[in-house]
Scaffold this motif. Structure first.
Motif, PDB file in Angstrom:
ATOM      1  N   ASP A   4       4.477 -21.683  -4.142  1.00  0.00           N
ATOM      2  CA  ASP A   4       4.297 -20.583  -3.192  1.00  0.00           C
ATOM      3  C   ASP A   4       3.464 -20.960  -1.976  1.00  0.00           C
ATOM      4  O   ASP A   4       3.684 -20.443  -0.882  1.00  0.00           O
ATOM      5  CB  ASP A   4       3.650 -19.391  -3.901  1.00  0.00           C
ATOM      6  CG  ASP A   4       4.576 -18.757  -4.924  1.00  0.00           C
ATOM      7  OD1 ASP A   4       5.815 -18.810  -4.729  1.00  0.00           O
ATOM      8  OD2 ASP A   4       4.078 -18.215  -5.928  1.00  0.00           O
ATOM      9  N   TYR A   5       2.509 -21.867  -2.175  1.00  0.00           N
ATOM     10  CA  TYR A   5       1.618 -22.232  -1.070  1.00  0.00           C
ATOM     11  C   TYR A   5       1.531 -23.757  -0.930  1.00  0.00           C
ATOM     12  O   TYR A   5       0.474 -24.365  -1.127  1.00  0.00           O
ATOM     13  CB  TYR A   5       0.218 -21.643  -1.302  1.00  0.00           C
ATOM     14  CG  TYR A   5       0.237 -20.148  -1.514  1.00  0.00           C
ATOM     15  CD1 TYR A   5       0.405 -19.278  -0.432  1.00  0.00           C
ATOM     16  CD2 TYR A   5       0.127 -19.601  -2.794  1.00  0.00           C
ATOM     17  CE1 TYR A   5       0.430 -17.903  -0.623  1.00  0.00           C
ATOM     18  CE2 TYR A   5       0.150 -18.217  -2.988  1.00  0.00           C
ATOM     19  CZ  TYR A   5       0.304 -17.384  -1.898  1.00  0.00           C
ATOM     20  OH  TYR A   5       0.343 -16.020  -2.086  1.00  0.00           O
ATOM     21  N   PRO A   6       2.640 -24.407  -0.584  1.00  0.00           N
ATOM     22  CA  PRO A   6       2.659 -25.874  -0.554  1.00  0.00           C
ATOM     23  C   PRO A   6       1.743 -26.483   0.505  1.00  0.00           C
ATOM     24  O   PRO A   6       1.189 -27.565   0.300  1.00  0.00           O
ATOM     25  CB  PRO A   6       4.128 -26.198  -0.263  1.00  0.00           C
ATOM     26  CG  PRO A   6       4.654 -24.975   0.428  1.00  0.00           C
ATOM     27  CD  PRO A   6       3.947 -23.835  -0.214  1.00  0.00           C
ATOM     28  N   LYS A   7       1.598 -25.792   1.629  1.00  0.00           N
ATOM     29  CA  LYS A   7       0.728 -26.342   2.680  1.00  0.00           C
ATOM     30  C   LYS A   7      -0.693 -26.480   2.184  1.00  0.00           C
ATOM     31  O   LYS A   7      -1.425 -27.407   2.574  1.00  0.00           O
ATOM     32  CB  LYS A   7       0.784 -25.430   3.909  1.00  0.00           C
ATOM     33  CG  LYS A   7       0.158 -26.034   5.155  1.00  0.00           C
ATOM     34  CD  LYS A   7       0.410 -25.162   6.374  1.00  0.00           C
ATOM     35  CE  LYS A   7      -0.153 -25.804   7.632  1.00  0.00           C
ATOM     36  NZ  LYS A   7       0.120 -24.974   8.842  1.00  0.00           N
ATOM     37  N   ARG A   8      -1.091 -25.585   1.265  1.00  0.00           N
ATOM     38  CA  ARG A   8      -2.443 -25.628   0.689  1.00  0.00           C
ATOM     39  C   ARG A   8      -2.511 -26.477  -0.576  1.00  0.00           C
ATOM     40  O   ARG A   8      -3.440 -27.273  -0.746  1.00  0.00           O
ATOM     41  CB  ARG A   8      -2.891 -24.200   0.354  1.00  0.00           C
ATOM     42  CG  ARG A   8      -4.278 -24.080  -0.249  1.00  0.00           C
ATOM     43  CD  ARG A   8      -4.499 -22.695  -0.842  1.00  0.00           C
ATOM     44  NE  ARG A   8      -3.698 -22.485  -2.057  1.00  0.00           N
ATOM     45  CZ  ARG A   8      -3.566 -21.308  -2.665  1.00  0.00           C
ATOM     46  NH1 ARG A   8      -4.158 -20.227  -2.162  1.00  0.00           N
ATOM     47  NH2 ARG A   8      -2.851 -21.204  -3.769  1.00  0.00           N
ATOM     48  N   ASP A   9      -1.509 -26.341  -1.453  1.00  0.00           N
ATOM     49  CA  ASP A   9      -1.611 -26.918  -2.789  1.00  0.00           C
ATOM     50  C   ASP A   9      -1.024 -28.321  -2.925  1.00  0.00           C
ATOM     51  O   ASP A   9      -1.423 -29.073  -3.816  1.00  0.00           O
ATOM     52  CB  ASP A   9      -0.922 -25.996  -3.802  1.00  0.00           C
ATOM     53  CG  ASP A   9      -1.599 -24.637  -3.896  1.00  0.00           C
ATOM     54  OD1 ASP A   9      -2.797 -24.554  -3.549  1.00  0.00           O
ATOM     55  OD2 ASP A   9      -0.940 -23.665  -4.300  1.00  0.00           O
ATOM     56  N   TYR A  14       4.363 -31.332   1.330  1.00  0.00           N
ATOM     57  CA  TYR A  14       4.778 -30.363   2.340  1.00  0.00           C
ATOM     58  C   TYR A  14       5.097 -31.062   3.659  1.00  0.00           C
ATOM     59  O   TYR A  14       6.113 -30.777   4.307  1.00  0.00           O
ATOM     60  CB  TYR A  14       3.673 -29.328   2.523  1.00  0.00           C
ATOM     61  CG  TYR A  14       3.922 -28.300   3.597  1.00  0.00           C
ATOM     62  CD1 TYR A  14       4.757 -27.212   3.356  1.00  0.00           C
ATOM     63  CD2 TYR A  14       3.318 -28.414   4.852  1.00  0.00           C
ATOM     64  CE1 TYR A  14       4.987 -26.254   4.345  1.00  0.00           C
ATOM     65  CE2 TYR A  14       3.545 -27.467   5.838  1.00  0.00           C
ATOM     66  CZ  TYR A  14       4.375 -26.398   5.583  1.00  0.00           C
ATOM     67  OH  TYR A  14       4.601 -25.461   6.557  1.00  0.00           O
ATOM     68  N   SER A  72       7.552 -21.641   4.360  1.00  0.00           N
ATOM     69  CA  SER A  72       6.252 -21.379   3.732  1.00  0.00           C
ATOM     70  C   SER A  72       6.225 -21.765   2.258  1.00  0.00           C
ATOM     71  O   SER A  72       5.155 -21.972   1.693  1.00  0.00           O
ATOM     72  CB  SER A  72       5.899 -19.895   3.880  1.00  0.00           C
ATOM     73  OG  SER A  72       6.828 -19.086   3.157  1.00  0.00           O
ATOM     74  N   ARG A  73       7.394 -21.828   1.605  1.00  0.00           N
ATOM     75  CA  ARG A  73       7.460 -22.163   0.192  1.00  0.00           C
ATOM     76  C   ARG A  73       8.360 -23.380  -0.026  1.00  0.00           C
ATOM     77  O   ARG A  73       9.150 -23.737   0.842  1.00  0.00           O
ATOM     78  CB  ARG A  73       8.022 -20.979  -0.617  1.00  0.00           C
ATOM     79  CG  ARG A  73       7.118 -19.772  -0.658  1.00  0.00           C
ATOM     80  CD  ARG A  73       7.800 -18.565  -1.300  1.00  0.00           C
ATOM     81  NE  ARG A  73       8.792 -17.971  -0.410  1.00  0.00           N
ATOM     82  CZ  ARG A  73      10.096 -18.112  -0.504  1.00  0.00           C
ATOM     83  NH1 ARG A  73      10.610 -18.839  -1.486  1.00  0.00           N
ATOM     84  NH2 ARG A  73      10.917 -17.546   0.360  1.00  0.00           N
ATOM     85  N   SER A  99       1.324 -27.583  -8.821  1.00  0.00           N
ATOM     86  CA  SER A  99       1.248 -26.404  -7.953  1.00  0.00           C
ATOM     87  C   SER A  99       2.198 -25.303  -8.389  1.00  0.00           C
ATOM     88  O   SER A  99       2.163 -24.200  -7.822  1.00  0.00           O
ATOM     89  CB  SER A  99       1.578 -26.801  -6.506  1.00  0.00           C
ATOM     90  OG  SER A  99       0.706 -27.801  -6.044  1.00  0.00           O
ATOM     91  N   CYS A 100       3.027 -25.586  -9.387  1.00  0.00           N
ATOM     92  CA  CYS A 100       4.033 -24.628  -9.820  1.00  0.00           C
ATOM     93  C   CYS A 100       3.520 -23.795 -10.988  1.00  0.00           C
ATOM     94  O   CYS A 100       2.977 -24.339 -11.959  1.00  0.00           O
ATOM     95  CB  CYS A 100       5.313 -25.363 -10.224  1.00  0.00           C
ATOM     96  SG  CYS A 100       6.607 -24.277 -10.836  1.00  0.00           S
TER      97      CYS A 100
END
Length: 397
Positions: A199-204, A209, A235-236, A284-285
């Motif tokens: 859901d938040y690849p840029k962060r996680d 990403y 975003s995802r 991250s999943c």
């Protein structure tokens, strides 16, 4: 919208399309352009009920052709993802083997090699927006149906019913309509995907990403593959790990797929000699899905019914090869044409003509997909080399 001709088989007929995916919505749009009375019954509670999955590419002689017939080319151009048709291929050590972003030239509409990508949700929305108000009947999960006079009475889980003269199943390979048409069951291809969403690849998982870069990433090692795609807005990320497994592997593996930590641990062990950056995807999943890749027999045939048929995966499930949505849209175009062109004396004959061409096309595409999926899921060194060479071949611009 075009008025139905006197010879048209759909004059004064009510059509029920069960399933509001790309195939079903395409069919509804095409039928309404011909003036037909059609409803789409979709089990989702509303248009915003769930995320529709990763991106999908449309092809020149199928999906894009149907988009044009449906009068939606301009709105499609306003919503597709520029640059997302590019591929980046890496090996298990994360070394880049192919980077289409660095190639000279850009394909565009009108070029047969151009396969623009669009978010599945956007594709769904543009069809819904093109339909007459209240065409899609939400919260309508099919339960059963029975013949009523010369048509059907359909029962839904929410307690409501609907009647129709013609029913068309567009409800995917777990179709509830298919058993009313045929009892032919699916077969296992030998390949299995484990799908995950970040859901938040840029962060996680920022390195992954950046590597995806709003396009499609394919990573191959001998015997296993990982594919990664972005959502429409980038975003995802959706990823798929692919390999060959025994048909009863899921049952015998001992892995609880409701426990993301167990699945993550399994994948890190399975890919233990791969670059650790891939592990950030797994970690991250929070929700994994086990997806055995099944298909309907390539030589399947059934006796045509008088007022019911199937399109898309409900009719001809095949291993993923980039043709699924495109073929469903072609099916919609073909059945609409057969029912509205005035060339057939009754509905059953029109459906029989459609089913013959649909099954012949599906057999050819299915043979190609079945051969492809085993090589893709469990590639040899020779296949990886050939795959990279093909990606590096220049395309006509």
């Amino acid at each position: 919208m075009e008025a139905l001709k006197e010879t048209n088989l759909l004059q004064n007929k009510k059509i029920a399309v069960v399933g509001g995916g790309p195939g079903g919505l395409t069919l509804a749009r095409l039928l309404q352009l011909k003036g037909a009375d059609v409803k789409v019954y979709e089990r989702d509670f509303s248009q915003e009920a769930r995320v529709q999955g990763a991106i999908v590419d449309l092809h020149f002689d199928s999906g894009l052709k149907v988009i044009e017939v449906a009068g939606l080319t301009e709105v499609f151009k306003a919503n597709y993802m520029r640059g997302a048709d590019k591929y980046r291929n890496v090996d298990k050590d994360l070394s880049i083997c192919v980077d289409e972003d660095n190639k000279n030239g850009t394909l565009d509409f009108g070029n047969e090699h151009f396969r623009p990508e669009i978010d599945r949700g956007k594709l769904r929305d543009l069809f819904i927006d093109a339909l007459l108000p209240d065409t899609v009947v939400w919260d309508s999960q099919f339960v059963s149906m029975q013949q009523l006079n010369n048509g059907w009475q359909i029962q839904f889980k929410n307690g409501t019913t609907a009647t129709a003269d013609i029913v068309i199943g567009a409800d995917g390979y777990r179709s509830k309509i298919r058993p009313y048409v045929t009892d032919i069951k699916e077969l296992y291809s030998g390949a299995t995907f484990i799908q995950g969403e970040v859901d938040y690849p840029k962060r996680d998982c920022p390195e992954m990403y950046e590597l995806v870069n709003n396009a499609s990433l394919i990573a191959m090692g001998v015997g296993k593959t990982i594919g990664v795609q972005p959502s429409g807005d980038g975003s995802r990320l959706t990823f798929y790990t692919a390999a060959l497994y025994e048909e009863d592997w899921f049952k015998n593996s001992g892995i609880d797929f409701n426990n993301s930590e167990e699945v993550c641990a399994y994948l890190m062990k399975f890919y233990d000699d791969w670059n650790l950056t891939f592990f950030t995807l797994f970690k991250s999943c929070t929700h994994f899905i086990h997806r055995p890749i099944n298909y309907f027999p390539l030589d399947q045939k059934w006796e045509t019914k008088s007022n019911i048929t199937l399109i898309g995966d409900a009719a001809h499930l095949m291993p993923p090869s980039g043709e699924g949505v495109n073929t469903a849209m072609l099916d919609a175009l073909d059945i609409c044409e057969c029912l509205t062109n005035g060339e057939f004396e009754n509905i059953q004959t029109a459906i029989a003509t459609y089913e013959k061409q649909m099954l012949e096309r599906a057999k050819k595409l299915g043979e190609e997909a079945l051969e492809l999926i085993k090589d893709f899921a469990s590639p040899s060194e020779e296949y990886i080399k050939k795959f990279i060479e093909q990606l590096n071949e220049p395309k006509n611009v």
